[in-house]
Design an enzyme around this catalytic site. Structure first.
Site, PDB file in Angstrom:
ATOM      1  N   GLY A   1      -4.458  -5.591   6.737  1.00  0.00           N
ATOM      2  CA  GLY A   1      -5.580  -4.687   7.006  1.00  0.00           C
ATOM      3  C   GLY A   1      -6.571  -5.226   8.014  1.00  0.00           C
ATOM      4  O   GLY A   1      -7.153  -4.459   8.799  1.00  0.00           O
TER       5      GLY A   1
ATOM      6  N   THR B   1       0.072   0.414   6.712  1.00  0.00           N
ATOM      7  CA  THR B   1       0.221  -0.590   5.657  1.00  0.00           C
ATOM      8  C   THR B   1       0.384  -1.946   6.341  1.00  0.00           C
ATOM      9  O   THR B   1       0.746  -2.024   7.507  1.00  0.00           O
ATOM     10  CB  THR B   1       1.459  -0.321   4.771  1.00  0.00           C
ATOM     11  OG1 THR B   1       2.640  -0.388   5.576  1.00  0.00           O
ATOM     12  CG2 THR B   1       1.410   1.037   4.089  1.00  0.00           C
ATOM     13  N   GLY B   2       0.146  -2.990   5.573  1.00  0.00           N
ATOM     14  CA  GLY B   2       0.257  -4.331   6.141  1.00  0.00           C
ATOM     15  C   GLY B   2      -1.103  -4.980   6.292  1.00  0.00           C
ATOM     16  O   GLY B   2      -2.072  -4.548   5.655  1.00  0.00           O
TER      17      GLY B   2
ATOM     18  N   ARG C   1     -13.571  -8.029  -1.053  1.00  0.00           N
ATOM     19  CA  ARG C   1     -12.884  -7.839   0.240  1.00  0.00           C
ATOM     20  C   ARG C   1     -12.349  -6.405   0.318  1.00  0.00           C
ATOM     21  O   ARG C   1     -11.751  -5.894  -0.605  1.00  0.00           O
ATOM     22  CB  ARG C   1     -11.726  -8.821   0.369  1.00  0.00           C
ATOM     23  CG  ARG C   1     -10.867  -8.658   1.628  1.00  0.00           C
ATOM     24  CD  ARG C   1      -9.681  -7.749   1.407  1.00  0.00           C
ATOM     25  NE  ARG C   1      -8.763  -7.723   2.561  1.00  0.00           N
ATOM     26  CZ  ARG C   1      -7.732  -6.891   2.670  1.00  0.00           C
ATOM     27  NH1 ARG C   1      -7.487  -6.007   1.733  1.00  0.00           N
ATOM     28  NH2 ARG C   1      -6.956  -6.927   3.728  1.00  0.00           N
ATOM     29  N   VAL C   2     -12.579  -5.766   1.454  1.00  0.00           N
ATOM     30  CA  VAL C   2     -12.069  -4.416   1.679  1.00  0.00           C
ATOM     31  C   VAL C   2     -11.216  -4.448   2.937  1.00  0.00           C
ATOM     32  O   VAL C   2     -11.624  -5.009   3.954  1.00  0.00           O
ATOM     33  CB  VAL C   2     -13.242  -3.418   1.839  1.00  0.00           C
ATOM     34  CG1 VAL C   2     -12.739  -2.071   2.299  1.00  0.00           C
ATOM     35  CG2 VAL C   2     -13.998  -3.285   0.518  1.00  0.00           C
ATOM     36  N   GLY C   3     -10.023  -3.883   2.855  1.00  0.00           N
ATOM     37  CA  GLY C   3      -9.130  -3.853   4.009  1.00  0.00           C
ATOM     38  C   GLY C   3      -9.258  -2.555   4.787  1.00  0.00           C
ATOM     39  O   GLY C   3     -10.313  -1.920   4.817  1.00  0.00           O
ATOM     40  N   ASP C   4      -8.167  -2.166   5.400  1.00  0.00           N
ATOM     41  CA  ASP C   4      -8.167  -0.967   6.242  1.00  0.00           C
ATOM     42  C   ASP C   4      -8.004   0.324   5.446  1.00  0.00           C
ATOM     43  O   ASP C   4      -8.470   1.384   5.870  1.00  0.00           O
ATOM     44  CB  ASP C   4      -7.011  -1.057   7.262  1.00  0.00           C
ATOM     45  CG  ASP C   4      -5.656  -1.260   6.588  1.00  0.00           C
ATOM     46  OD1 ASP C   4      -5.609  -1.872   5.501  1.00  0.00           O
ATOM     47  OD2 ASP C   4      -4.646  -0.802   7.150  1.00  0.00           O
TER      48      ASP C   4
ATOM     49  N   THR D   1       0.872  -1.175   0.000  1.00  0.00           N
ATOM     50  CA  THR D   1       0.000   0.000   0.000  1.00  0.00           C
ATOM     51  C   THR D   1       0.902   1.216   0.000  1.00  0.00           C
ATOM     52  O   THR D   1       2.058   1.119   0.391  1.00  0.00           O
ATOM     53  CB  THR D   1      -0.823   0.021   1.319  1.00  0.00           C
ATOM     54  OG1 THR D   1      -1.724  -1.074   1.326  1.00  0.00           O
ATOM     55  CG2 THR D   1      -1.627   1.294   1.509  1.00  0.00           C
TER      56      THR D   1
HETATM   57  N1  ASP Z   1      -3.407  -2.686   4.321  1.00  0.00           N
HETATM   58  C1  ASP Z   1      -3.714  -3.150   2.991  1.00  0.00           C
HETATM   59  C2  ASP Z   1      -4.905  -4.041   3.032  1.00  0.00           C
HETATM   60  O1  ASP Z   1      -5.006  -4.840   3.945  1.00  0.00           O
HETATM   61  C3  ASP Z   1      -2.625  -3.883   2.338  1.00  0.00           C
HETATM   62  C4  ASP Z   1      -1.237  -3.456   2.683  1.00  0.00           C
HETATM   63  O2  ASP Z   1      -1.006  -2.398   3.194  1.00  0.00           O
HETATM   64  O3  ASP Z   1      -0.284  -4.190   2.427  1.00  0.00           O
HETATM   65  O4  ASP Z   1      -5.691  -3.991   2.118  1.00  0.00           O
END
Ligand code: ASP
Length: 360
Positions: A260, A257-258, A234-237, A206
């Site tokens: 979510g 990031t990471g 699917r929706v993340g953070d 991200t």
């Molecule tokens: N945080 C993002 C998500 O989960 C992905 C990412 O940052 O690597 O969609």
């Protein structure tokens, strides 16, 4: 779980002329302020793939541009770059091979927010999120509705799946199960690991970008193609205000990031900003929120044998007095920052030293 390799930084730090901003900072310094250095020019913080974004945003701010315009212009460079397979055009697709993008923006001075999720066919979801903020009474528009909204504003529709991303998806599709009808090409046993293009497990990635001007106005943006090979929809953070991004002009901004799913459960970016409101320095606020993630990760499948999380999350924070920081669950992370006229990568603080043999 490994991040895809990030683009290295492409531009050397150019000094940004900030004469006007400096004058504002001097005027501001005469007001009662918290005990901290006044930002004498732009301060921009981003994830490690955002060196070009911090540089661009700092230039826009130094030229007198609005902080939200600045950070969005910064991340647009990465969204439009097919080489970053975690954001925008060229991002890795969902399990059906379709790229779905998420983004959120917040404008500190006006306390406004906009976001889009599961948006297909548009290279720059951050610009669509900004239009949700500016041109609707809503905060979040998703899926088909978001695409129709983008169309109404004249965005060009393109196939976001580049050939490189398609090949990565196809390899995942053919290799992730032996109980389906997809068969990978024959590769000699000995060559299998070296020929692997898809890192083991799912991949995250991200860009988040937070920007501050000398008037102590702060804005932020987060934009992503999300978890690779996700279930469609699917929706993340990243597009969720308070999770992947939060800005409060009285305090500062945070992004993430990471993984979510872990950030969503603790309202991550909001937790970081609230910790700063309570007096924590940006880096301590990031570590504080990461500890909440560790404490709330109860699922055995998400923990190593010793109980620590088997995934990573990074938080990035910028306070309105110009202090900044980044922290990750695991060591080795970096973040991009433009401050004191210099663009560079800084080390993230961390909760745990990464074992040398493991890649997270
Ligand atoms: N945080 C993002 C998500 O989960 C992905 C990412 O940052 O690597 O969609």
């Amino acid at each position: 779980m490994g991040d895809l390799s990030r683009r290295g930084f492409l531009q050397s730090a150019a000094a940004v002329a900030a004469a006007g901003a400096l004058a504002d900072a001097v005027a501001e310094a005469e007001q009662p302020q918290p005990a901290a250095a006044s930002p004498a020019g732009p301060v921009v913080v981003s994830s490690a793939n955002g060196m070009r974004a911090t540089q661009k945003a700092a230039e826009v701010i130094a030229a007198g541009g609005d902080t939200l315009d600045a950070v969005v212009a910064g991340v647009n460079i990465v969204e439009e770059d097919p080489a970053d397979m975690t954001v925008g055009y060229g991002g890795l697709p969902n399990e059906d091979g379709v790229v779905e993008l998420d983004s959120s923006v917040m404008h500190g001075p006006t306390c406004r927010a906009g976001a889009v999720a599961a948006l297909r066919s548009i290279k720059t979801p951050s610009r669509v999120a900004k239009l949700v903020l500016e041109r609707t009474d809503h905060v979040l528009i998703v899926g088909e509705g978001a695409l129709r909204f983008a169309r109404a504003h004249g965005f060009e529709e393109v196939n976001l799946l580049t050939d490189e991303a398609r090949k990565v998806w196809l390899e995942w599709k053919e290799r992730h199960s032996e109980d389906d009808d997809w068969i990978p090409p024959e590769v000699p046993e000995a060559d299998r690991e070296s020929r692997r293009v898809v890192p083991r497990g799912f991949t995250y990635g991200t860009i988040t970008c937070l920007g501050l001007n000398a008037k102590r106005e702060v804005s932020g943006v987060t934009t992503t193609s999300g978890l690779s090979f996700k279930i469609p929809g699917r929706v993340g953070d990243s597009p969720i205000i308070g999770a992947g991004l939060f800005v409060d002009n009285e305090v500062g901004a945070a992004g993430s990031t990471g993984r979510g799913e872990a950030v969503l459960k603790i309202c991550g970016a909001h937790s970081v900003v609230e910790a700063m409101r309570g007096g924590m320095a940006p880096v301590d606020a990031c570590l504080h929120a990461l500890k909440r993630i560790v404490a709330t990760t109860t699922e055995k499948r998400l923990r190593l044998k010793d109980g620590r999380p088997n995934f990573d999350v990074k938080f990035y924070a910028l306070s309105r007095d110009g202090r900044f920081g980044g922290a990750a669950i695991w060591s080795g992370g970096k973040y991009a920052v433009f401050a004191e006229g210099r663009n560079r990568l800084e080390e993230c603080a961390f909760l745990y030293e990464k074992p040398k043999s493991e890649s997270k």
